[in-house]
Design an enzyme around this catalytic site. Sequence first.
Site, PDB file in Angstrom:
ATOM      1  N   GLU A 109      53.828  -5.186 -20.235  1.00  0.00           N
ATOM      2  CA  GLU A 109      52.519  -4.539 -20.084  1.00  0.00           C
ATOM      3  C   GLU A 109      51.657  -5.386 -19.164  1.00  0.00           C
ATOM      4  O   GLU A 109      51.829  -6.596 -19.093  1.00  0.00           O
ATOM      5  CB  GLU A 109      51.809  -4.467 -21.453  1.00  0.00           C
ATOM      6  N   LYS A 111      48.493  -7.477 -18.328  1.00  0.00           N
ATOM      7  CA  LYS A 111      47.504  -8.209 -19.126  1.00  0.00           C
ATOM      8  C   LYS A 111      46.138  -7.897 -18.537  1.00  0.00           C
ATOM      9  O   LYS A 111      45.820  -8.296 -17.419  1.00  0.00           O
ATOM     10  CB  LYS A 111      47.797  -9.705 -19.081  1.00  0.00           C
ATOM     11  N   ASP A 113      42.255  -7.964 -17.932  1.00  0.00           N
ATOM     12  CA  ASP A 113      41.249  -9.028 -18.002  1.00  0.00           C
ATOM     13  C   ASP A 113      39.927  -8.439 -18.492  1.00  0.00           C
ATOM     14  O   ASP A 113      39.034  -8.140 -17.712  1.00  0.00           O
ATOM     15  CB  ASP A 113      41.080  -9.671 -16.621  1.00  0.00           C
ATOM     16  N   TYR A 220      46.854  -1.421 -26.720  1.00  0.00           N
ATOM     17  CA  TYR A 220      48.209  -1.954 -26.529  1.00  0.00           C
ATOM     18  C   TYR A 220      48.866  -2.495 -27.792  1.00  0.00           C
ATOM     19  O   TYR A 220      49.950  -3.060 -27.730  1.00  0.00           O
ATOM     20  CB  TYR A 220      48.202  -3.049 -25.456  1.00  0.00           C
ATOM     21  N   LYS A 309      50.954 -15.585 -16.845  1.00  0.00           N
ATOM     22  CA  LYS A 309      49.675 -15.523 -16.131  1.00  0.00           C
ATOM     23  C   LYS A 309      49.885 -15.592 -14.625  1.00  0.00           C
ATOM     24  O   LYS A 309      50.662 -16.414 -14.138  1.00  0.00           O
ATOM     25  CB  LYS A 309      48.782 -16.705 -16.549  1.00  0.00           C
ATOM     26  N   CYS A 403      19.924 -25.195  15.614  1.00  0.00           N
ATOM     27  CA  CYS A 403      21.383 -25.147  15.551  1.00  0.00           C
ATOM     28  C   CYS A 403      21.959 -26.568  15.611  1.00  0.00           C
ATOM     29  O   CYS A 403      21.625 -27.328  16.513  1.00  0.00           O
ATOM     30  CB  CYS A 403      21.911 -24.315  16.724  1.00  0.00           C
ATOM     31  N   CYS A 406      23.914 -27.071  19.138  1.00  0.00           N
ATOM     32  CA  CYS A 406      23.310 -27.103  20.469  1.00  0.00           C
ATOM     33  C   CYS A 406      21.816 -27.401  20.432  1.00  0.00           C
ATOM     34  O   CYS A 406      21.180 -27.541  21.479  1.00  0.00           O
ATOM     35  CB  CYS A 406      23.553 -25.781  21.200  1.00  0.00           C
ATOM     36  N   CYS A 421      21.785 -18.122  16.337  1.00  0.00           N
ATOM     37  CA  CYS A 421      21.487 -19.236  17.225  1.00  0.00           C
ATOM     38  C   CYS A 421      21.053 -18.636  18.560  1.00  0.00           C
ATOM     39  O   CYS A 421      21.677 -17.699  19.060  1.00  0.00           O
ATOM     40  CB  CYS A 421      22.744 -20.083  17.400  1.00  0.00           C
ATOM     41  N   CYS A 427      25.734 -22.988  23.544  1.00  0.00           N
ATOM     42  CA  CYS A 427      26.087 -23.480  22.201  1.00  0.00           C
ATOM     43  C   CYS A 427      27.597 -23.667  22.126  1.00  0.00           C
ATOM     44  O   CYS A 427      28.365 -22.712  22.243  1.00  0.00           O
ATOM     45  CB  CYS A 427      25.641 -22.492  21.120  1.00  0.00           C
TER      46      CYS A 427
HETATM   47  S1  IVH Z   1      48.868  -8.335 -27.153  1.00  0.00           S
HETATM   48  C1  IVH Z   1      49.601 -10.239 -31.108  1.00  0.00           C
HETATM   49  N1  IVH Z   1      48.750  -7.044 -24.880  1.00  0.00           N
HETATM   50  O1  IVH Z   1      45.157 -11.252 -23.869  1.00  0.00           O
HETATM   51  C2  IVH Z   1      49.454  -9.772 -29.697  1.00  0.00           C
HETATM   52  N2  IVH Z   1      47.085  -8.695 -25.312  1.00  0.00           N
HETATM   53  O2  IVH Z   1      45.654 -14.120 -24.145  1.00  0.00           O
HETATM   54  C3  IVH Z   1      48.056  -9.765 -29.284  1.00  0.00           C
HETATM   55  N3  IVH Z   1      45.413  -8.916 -23.524  1.00  0.00           N
HETATM   56  O3  IVH Z   1      43.597 -11.662 -26.966  1.00  0.00           O
HETATM   57  C4  IVH Z   1      47.750  -9.434 -27.914  1.00  0.00           C
HETATM   58  N4  IVH Z   1      46.224  -7.347 -22.201  1.00  0.00           N
HETATM   59  O4  IVH Z   1      42.654  -9.893 -25.326  1.00  0.00           O
HETATM   60  C5  IVH Z   1      48.187  -7.998 -25.642  1.00  0.00           C
HETATM   61  N5  IVH Z   1      48.752  -5.784 -22.928  1.00  0.00           N
HETATM   62  C6  IVH Z   1      48.189  -6.729 -23.687  1.00  0.00           C
HETATM   63  C7  IVH Z   1      47.031  -7.436 -23.293  1.00  0.00           C
HETATM   64  C8  IVH Z   1      46.510  -8.424 -24.127  1.00  0.00           C
HETATM   65  C9  IVH Z   1      45.260  -8.244 -22.369  1.00  0.00           C
HETATM   66  C10 IVH Z   1      44.514  -9.995 -23.957  1.00  0.00           C
HETATM   67  C11 IVH Z   1      44.059  -9.901 -25.388  1.00  0.00           C
HETATM   68  C12 IVH Z   1      44.509 -11.169 -26.047  1.00  0.00           C
HETATM   69  C13 IVH Z   1      44.662 -12.085 -24.885  1.00  0.00           C
HETATM   70  C14 IVH Z   1      45.625 -13.217 -25.197  1.00  0.00           C
END
Ligand code: IVH
Length: 669
Positions: A109, A111, A113, A220, A309, A403, A406, A421, A427
Amino acid sequence: MGSEIEDLREQIRYHDYRYYVLDEPEISDFEYDELMRRLRKLEAEHPELVTPDSPTQRVGPPISDQFAPVRHREPMFSLDNIESFEELDAWEARVVRTLEAPPDSYVCELKIDGLAVSLVYEQGSLAVAATRGDGTVGEDITANVRAINPIPLRLLGDAPAVLEVRGEVYMPDAAFEELNRRQSEAGDQLFVNPRNAAAGSLRQKDPAVTASRKLSAWMYQLGTVQGGPVLETHWEALEWLRSLGFPVNPASERVQDLGEVKAYLQTAEDARHAKGYATDGVVIKVNRFEQQQALGFTARAPRWAIAYKFPPEEQVTRLLDIRIGVGRTGRVTPYAMLEPVFVGGAMVSRATLHNEDEVHRKDVRIGDEVIVRRAGEVIPEVIGPIVSRRDGSERVWTMPATCPFCGSRIVKPEGEKVARCTGGLTCPSRLREWLFHFASRSALDIEGLGYKTIDLLIEKGLIRDPADIFFLEPGDLEGLEGWGEVSVANLMTAIAEAKHRPLSKLLIGLGIRHVGGTVARMLARRFCSIDALLAASEEEIAAIEGVGPIIAQSVHAWAQSPETVALIEKLRAAGLQLTEDASGEEDLLAGLRVVLTGRLEGWSREEAKEAIEARGGTVVGSVSKSTSVVVAGDSPGSKLARAQSLGIPVIDAEGFERLLARGPAVLEG
Ligand code: IVH
């Protein structure tokens, strides 16, 4: 009446689902608004029939105790992080050791932000929404979460008695940009990134403010469930959540082994900036619940999941000084000298601050700790200071009056953002930048004439304007440090070749304000020679389709200036081609649809695009059946795979050069 109301609610929930979850709306916004209007009207006539999970009830009144503590039904764990394939291999080795076999599948999945939230539904209706907090106790943000449209207030179909689901609330890039535009117009503080903006938007006392922020969410993870179907895998859980009406990210994939996980990682990182929301990695989860159970948890995180990451695109570092650069048009740009940091995959020690207003609006001071961002191919920039870390020794910067290169005055016309400038070509910085641009690939393409050589030529007094390049003699360079017979001969050849570039390239190189590649080509095509362009009236220039009055005025003013006339005469005396060559290069790639992917050796994205467009080709963003060719550099990512599956020709940097020189014939055979 009650049944019409319930019927309208069901229709609206269904269309929310089509729109937010499936991304396949069935009706127009207008028709949707009509349904809402009708429901509002009926509910106003029958207030006793209003229920909290009606689509009209998303935005409630301001609340004072919205951040009451909430104890999670089961702890909200964090994730362990890794950032290399070696660490990924090591993680899987531990998993295999515990299970005594490889897991039968993984789910990958994105991640997201944003901010983790926990949602509890009772009898199918949203009851409580909470932040993660310390993992055991979070804060009650129900009133604000209700104002996030993609989050259902009522579940579709057969809902269990109790359902807890976890996910991420985030702010889409477009909503973030719009919010900061509004903040800026109102003279309010800007948000540094979408994540902070999402956090601020969830901590509002007035849900109407949250609603205006256009937050979104991806769910998720399943928490406690009472009375649901029997599920054996995480993948089934995601599908079930989607069927209940939750937004579940369509980029999630179930894969068989670590090789496929790695392919997913590549693709995800490649597409990182094309999603429309911020992702900071990929989460890899063991799919089968039985296997998850066997792996269990550490004190902090599950052993059955890991967060890979991406390299960070934002870092904190110290701002050592603010300096200014003077560009080829005289534009003065302040930039930050930074304590070097590794960000966005490179060491960064300078970052742009754009202009004086930006420096003051962001209130960045010399000595501050600042957030630096470098994303994709975008140049590094200072996002803002960390005000809480100031100790009083920081100094406010002001634009110098003269400047540094120059000594001429720096002026900023009333109402303009950009300071300039006034030194003209006296210059050295401006001259240096102009020469660099003049010799660059997008203009006269003089190989070997980079900053180092330009600096030397200026220092020795050999060059005072671009035309001087063409009067250089081998004797001027021979004997200078680093210059031997061969390197001198190479440069002389490159300069001689540059004399024959088409007029459009020269026009780009001359650096006329508002004239980039596209306009330069239009001017060259219309007037065919520099003399015709110099003699043209403003009206004649403005009559070209696609050339507006501002461009026409700028080109005309440039053509009228005595310096321009003198420079052109000098270029003529040097033997430059001042006409558009009718070589047919312009149409060489006409009708071709080209996709660029990966890093192309020796080319920036912009240069490659210009080269294609100069020949009449089109650059398109994604691979489809109508794509003519994919140019794949290093780490090409998913577009390459897609091209291969569709049987579209793929060429590398060398093939690209051949394509530019000889046209689509090189794609055959
Ligand atoms: S699973 C027990 N899935 O990342 C599993 N977390 O660094 C719990 N996050 O606190 C998390 N996308 O806020 C999971 N597809 C994803 C995610 C995800 C973002 C965040 C979440 C978690 C943090 C951990």
